[in-house]
Design a protein around this motif. Structure first.
Motif, PDB file in Angstrom:
ATOM      1  N   SER A 126       4.285  -0.853   4.194  1.00  0.00           N
ATOM      2  CA  SER A 126       5.335  -1.837   3.105  1.00  0.00           C
ATOM      3  C   SER A 126       5.839  -2.768   3.850  1.00  0.00           C
ATOM      4  O   SER A 126       5.698  -3.001   5.522  1.00  0.00           O
ATOM      5  CB  SER A 126       6.452  -0.792   3.223  1.00  0.00           C
ATOM      6  OG  SER A 126       7.440   0.017   3.722  1.00  0.00           O
ATOM      7  N   ALA A 127       6.752  -3.940   3.318  1.00  0.00           N
ATOM      8  CA  ALA A 127       6.830  -4.289   2.035  1.00  0.00           C
ATOM      9  C   ALA A 127       5.430  -4.452   1.171  1.00  0.00           C
ATOM     10  O   ALA A 127       4.701  -5.741   1.664  1.00  0.00           O
ATOM     11  CB  ALA A 127       8.057  -4.826   1.965  1.00  0.00           C
ATOM     12  N   THR A 130      10.353  -2.890   5.854  1.00  0.00           N
ATOM     13  CA  THR A 130       9.230  -2.865   6.155  1.00  0.00           C
ATOM     14  C   THR A 130       8.713  -2.010   7.272  1.00  0.00           C
ATOM     15  O   THR A 130       9.250  -1.527   7.803  1.00  0.00           O
ATOM     16  CB  THR A 130       9.256  -4.845   7.498  1.00  0.00           C
ATOM     17  OG1 THR A 130       9.772  -5.175   6.815  1.00  0.00           O
ATOM     18  CG2 THR A 130       7.408  -5.113   7.927  1.00  0.00           C
ATOM     19  N   MET A 131       7.443  -1.459   7.331  1.00  0.00           N
ATOM     20  CA  MET A 131       6.437  -0.053   7.783  1.00  0.00           C
ATOM     21  C   MET A 131       7.476   0.987   8.167  1.00  0.00           C
ATOM     22  O   MET A 131       6.645   1.834   8.422  1.00  0.00           O
ATOM     23  CB  MET A 131       6.453  -0.832   9.197  1.00  0.00           C
ATOM     24  CG  MET A 131       5.357  -1.976   9.315  1.00  0.00           C
ATOM     25  SD  MET A 131       3.822  -2.026   8.037  1.00  0.00           S
ATOM     26  CE  MET A 131       3.196   0.214   8.848  1.00  0.00           C
ATOM     27  N   SER A 149      -0.235   4.648 -14.159  1.00  0.00           N
ATOM     28  CA  SER A 149      -1.433   5.199 -13.433  1.00  0.00           C
ATOM     29  C   SER A 149      -0.962   3.011 -12.003  1.00  0.00           C
ATOM     30  O   SER A 149       0.099   2.025 -13.098  1.00  0.00           O
ATOM     31  CB  SER A 149      -2.827   4.319 -13.609  1.00  0.00           C
ATOM     32  OG  SER A 149      -3.072   5.225 -14.580  1.00  0.00           O
ATOM     33  N   VAL A 150      -0.484   3.426 -11.116  1.00  0.00           N
ATOM     34  CA  VAL A 150      -0.145   2.605  -9.590  1.00  0.00           C
ATOM     35  C   VAL A 150      -0.798   2.430  -8.702  1.00  0.00           C
ATOM     36  O   VAL A 150      -1.560   3.137  -7.885  1.00  0.00           O
ATOM     37  CB  VAL A 150       1.453   2.768  -9.162  1.00  0.00           C
ATOM     38  CG1 VAL A 150       2.297   2.271  -8.330  1.00  0.00           C
ATOM     39  CG2 VAL A 150       2.378   3.729 -10.540  1.00  0.00           C
ATOM     40  N   ALA A 151      -0.997   1.296  -8.594  1.00  0.00           N
ATOM     41  CA  ALA A 151      -2.275   0.820  -7.568  1.00  0.00           C
ATOM     42  C   ALA A 151      -1.092   0.106  -6.897  1.00  0.00           C
ATOM     43  O   ALA A 151      -0.259  -0.590  -6.790  1.00  0.00           O
ATOM     44  CB  ALA A 151      -3.011  -0.491  -8.468  1.00  0.00           C
ATOM     45  N   TYR A 152      -1.187   0.281  -5.516  1.00  0.00           N
ATOM     46  CA  TYR A 152      -0.450   0.673  -3.987  1.00  0.00           C
ATOM     47  C   TYR A 152      -1.072  -0.715  -3.087  1.00  0.00           C
ATOM     48  O   TYR A 152      -1.642  -0.588  -3.220  1.00  0.00           O
ATOM     49  CB  TYR A 152       0.185   1.479  -3.400  1.00  0.00           C
ATOM     50  CG  TYR A 152       1.340   1.191  -2.712  1.00  0.00           C
ATOM     51  CD1 TYR A 152       2.709   1.121  -3.022  1.00  0.00           C
ATOM     52  CD2 TYR A 152       0.929   0.535  -1.057  1.00  0.00           C
ATOM     53  CE1 TYR A 152       4.460   0.653  -2.229  1.00  0.00           C
ATOM     54  CE2 TYR A 152       2.329  -0.160  -0.314  1.00  0.00           C
ATOM     55  CZ  TYR A 152       3.535  -0.317  -0.606  1.00  0.00           C
ATOM     56  OH  TYR A 152       4.473  -0.704   0.182  1.00  0.00           O
ATOM     57  N   ASN A 153      -0.359  -1.619  -2.599  1.00  0.00           N
ATOM     58  CA  ASN A 153      -1.205  -3.525  -1.964  1.00  0.00           C
ATOM     59  C   ASN A 153      -0.112  -3.224  -1.388  1.00  0.00           C
ATOM     60  O   ASN A 153       1.033  -3.825  -1.268  1.00  0.00           O
ATOM     61  CB  ASN A 153      -1.099  -4.111  -3.034  1.00  0.00           C
ATOM     62  CG  ASN A 153      -2.156  -4.673  -2.042  1.00  0.00           C
ATOM     63  OD1 ASN A 153      -3.746  -5.134  -3.019  1.00  0.00           O
ATOM     64  ND2 ASN A 153      -2.543  -4.778  -1.163  1.00  0.00           N
ATOM     65  N   CYS A 154      -0.604  -3.090   0.640  1.00  0.00           N
ATOM     66  CA  CYS A 154       0.129  -3.411   1.201  1.00  0.00           C
ATOM     67  C   CYS A 154       0.724  -5.228   1.850  1.00  0.00           C
ATOM     68  O   CYS A 154       0.044  -5.587   0.308  1.00  0.00           O
ATOM     69  CB  CYS A 154      -0.669  -3.643   2.794  1.00  0.00           C
ATOM     70  SG  CYS A 154      -2.266  -4.168   3.084  1.00  0.00           S
TER      71      CYS A 154
END
Ligand SMILES: O=C(O)C[C@H](O)C(=O)O
Ligand code: SF4
Length: 516
Positions: free
Chosen positions: A188-189, A242-243, A269-274
């Motif tokens: 994250s974020a 953050t992190m 459906s959730v796609a999480y991207n760093c």
């Protein structure tokens, strides 16, 4: 289309090494919002340094260059077979040039193909359109954030937010829960793409497609826009930061799309991207294959050094007792470890050993190839390159998600006398107990800051288990000035447990219906 190969190669290099302008702006806005001088603010300025270094070095922003996923739009009649051949060639050559990590692994044997090619890798989707030009888009989404993707089937009863029905409010609850469950583990974020509807497969695909929208676009669908705005405002009240260090900024973008569903199914459906949100695209001349333009603002167009200089300046004013910095040289003694507490910054010199999934499994019932008493183990799968003289060099080397080693770590610490475990995202109660019993610390490095950490590795002293493949091998690295934060100490304290508990309380406060 004689230039098609080169254009795709250039797209891969750009995507891996130069974070797009719209993503940079989001990172910059986060830094402006974050409380100055905090762990999160400092980490954001390290992230900014890293983005800058990756661009200058033309080297991967993060060592995990993800699952290369191409989406191609082409006019009717374009030869997709030839295009695919060139894409595969470009992927293999970009891997050889250390712009991509060797990331394609046989799921059963664990063997690494070494060139990013293999069954199912890379992912290539073709679609025809009515325009003359060819568009190639690419996303490099890493494994750590991919592991934080989540799919809900409504109705559901979700921890913290309670009953989620088949309506907009149920969707809201799923998304808030998705951000909560990712904690800092997906670096994250982050950015999220949400797919409402479809089936299990197309729902995830829709979610991932949302990540191709521009960070600053506005959803034309009024209901979805409402959801996006709500999530952006409230995700940041969770205090994950953050992190997962705690802080004001937990989410940098939320994009929601909708598709029809079957009467019996209702998936969210959730796609999480760093934060290392690497996606770019090119528009190509249909005759020559040359690049006519880029789909997203290029990173070089947005320089954000100034914003971070202010943050670095503020950091200098933090009281000394609040920011202890301890320099340790390996091998580390128990006494040194016992003196550390959560929040301390530790700078490591000496030899560090990398080790991740394959090594941890192996060490459970085998001896280590060298003495690990007092050692620092780094959860990291680097990008490496070998020069003409046969010497290895570290090209990118940020931490990987540590929680995957939770089943093994405690026993391994005790069995081999390890004193420091370095990774990201934190570990669980078994490891915490072992750190206390044996005298060890967990150090959280900044996920994705692969260039920033690569410069700390001055020499490759050796390598074991090359048969595990480059990312999983055990690299022995001469280290200078590797800084990370103590987030779990030998006295039973864990910043991760505290942040998660606090985030759960904040999540529970969002239980009441908002969209009626
Ligand atoms: O595989 C890696 O190096 C990192 C991974 O993307 C992770 O976030 O854990
Ligand atoms: S290490 Fe972090 S930044 Fe890199 S791919 Fe994994 S989640 Fe993304």
């Amino acid at each position: 289309m004689q230039h098609f190969y080169q254009s795709v190669y250039d797209l891969i290099v750009e995507t891996s090494t130069n974070l797009p302008g719209d993503v940079r702006r989001a990172v910059q806005a986060a830094s402006e919002k974050e409380d100055k001088g905090t762990r999160s603010a400092l980490s954001l300025s390290r992230i900014a340094d890293n983005i800058h270094m990756a661009e200058c070095n033309v080297s991967p922003i993060c060592q995990d260059t993800g699952m290369p996923t191409f989406i191609i739009h082409c006019p009717v009649g374009a030869n997709q077979i030839i295009m695919k051949k060139h894409i595969l060639e470009a992927v293999a050559n970009a891997t050889k040039a250390s712009k991509l990590r060797t990331n394609s692994v046989d799921s059963l044997t664990g063997a690494n193909t070494g060139d990013n090619l293999g069954p199912g890798t890379p992912v290539i989707h073709f679609e025809q359109w009515e325009r003359d030009e060819v568009e190639v888009k690419l996303i490099l989404k890493g494994g750590g954030c991919e592991n934080k993707n989540i799919q809900y089937s409504l109705p559901a009863d979700l921890e913290g937010v309670g009953k989620a029905g088949r309506d907009l409010d149920g969707i809201r609850k799923c998304i808030m829960h998705a951000v909560y469950q990712a904690q800092g583990q997906g670096c994250s974020a982050g950015f999220i793409g949400v797919g409402i509807g479809g089936d299990r497969t197309s729902g995830y695909e829709l979610a991932k497609h949302q990540l191709f929208r521009h960070v600053d676009d506005v959803n034309p669908h009024p209901e979805l826009r409402k959801v996006e705005e709500y999530v952006m405002e409230h995700a940041n009240t969770l205090g994950i930061g953050t992190m997962g260090f705690g802080g004001q900024v937990t989410l940098l973008g939320c994009k929601v799309g909708v598709a029809n569903r079957l009467p019996a199914s209702f998936f969210v459906s959730v796609a999480y991207n760093c934060w290392a949100f690497r996606r770019q695209g090119v528009l190509l001349n249909p005759e020559t294959g040359e690049i006519n333009g880029w789909s997203y603002p290029r990173g070089s167009e947005v320089s954000f050094q100034e914003a971070f200089e202010a943050s670095a300046e503020a950091a200098k004013n933090v009281k000394e007792e609040d920011r202890r910095e301890i320099v340790l040289t390996t091998p580390i003694s128990e006494e040194q470890i016992r003196s550390l507490k959560v929040g301390d910054v530790v700078v490591i010199n000496g030899t560090m050993h990398t080790g991740r999934d394959a090594l941890h499994k192996y060490l459970m019932d085998h001896d280590a190839p060298l003495d690990l008493n007092g050692a620092a183990i780094y959860h990291c799968g680097p990008v490496m390159s070998k020069d003409e003289a046969g010497e290895w060099h570290v090209k990118a080397a940020g931490p990987t998600t540590s929680i995957r080693e939770e089943p093994y770590q405690g026993e391994i610490i005790k069995k081999f006398g390890i004193r420091a475990v370095i990774g990201k995202g934190g570990m669980g109660p078994k490891t915490l107990a072992a750190l206390k019993e044996h005298g060890g610390v967990y150090l959280n490095a900044i996920g994705g800051a692969a260039q920033y950490y690569a410069q700390c590795f001055k020499k490759v002293e050796g390598v074991d288990f090359m048969e595990f493949g480059i990312p999983e091998a055990m690299w022995h690295l001469e280290t200078e000035g590797f800084a990370a934060i103590v987030t779990m100490d030998s006295h039973g304290n864990s910043l991760h447990a505290d942040v998660e508990k606090n985030a759960f309380e904040k999540l529970s406060a969002l239980k009441e219906p908002v969209f009626k």
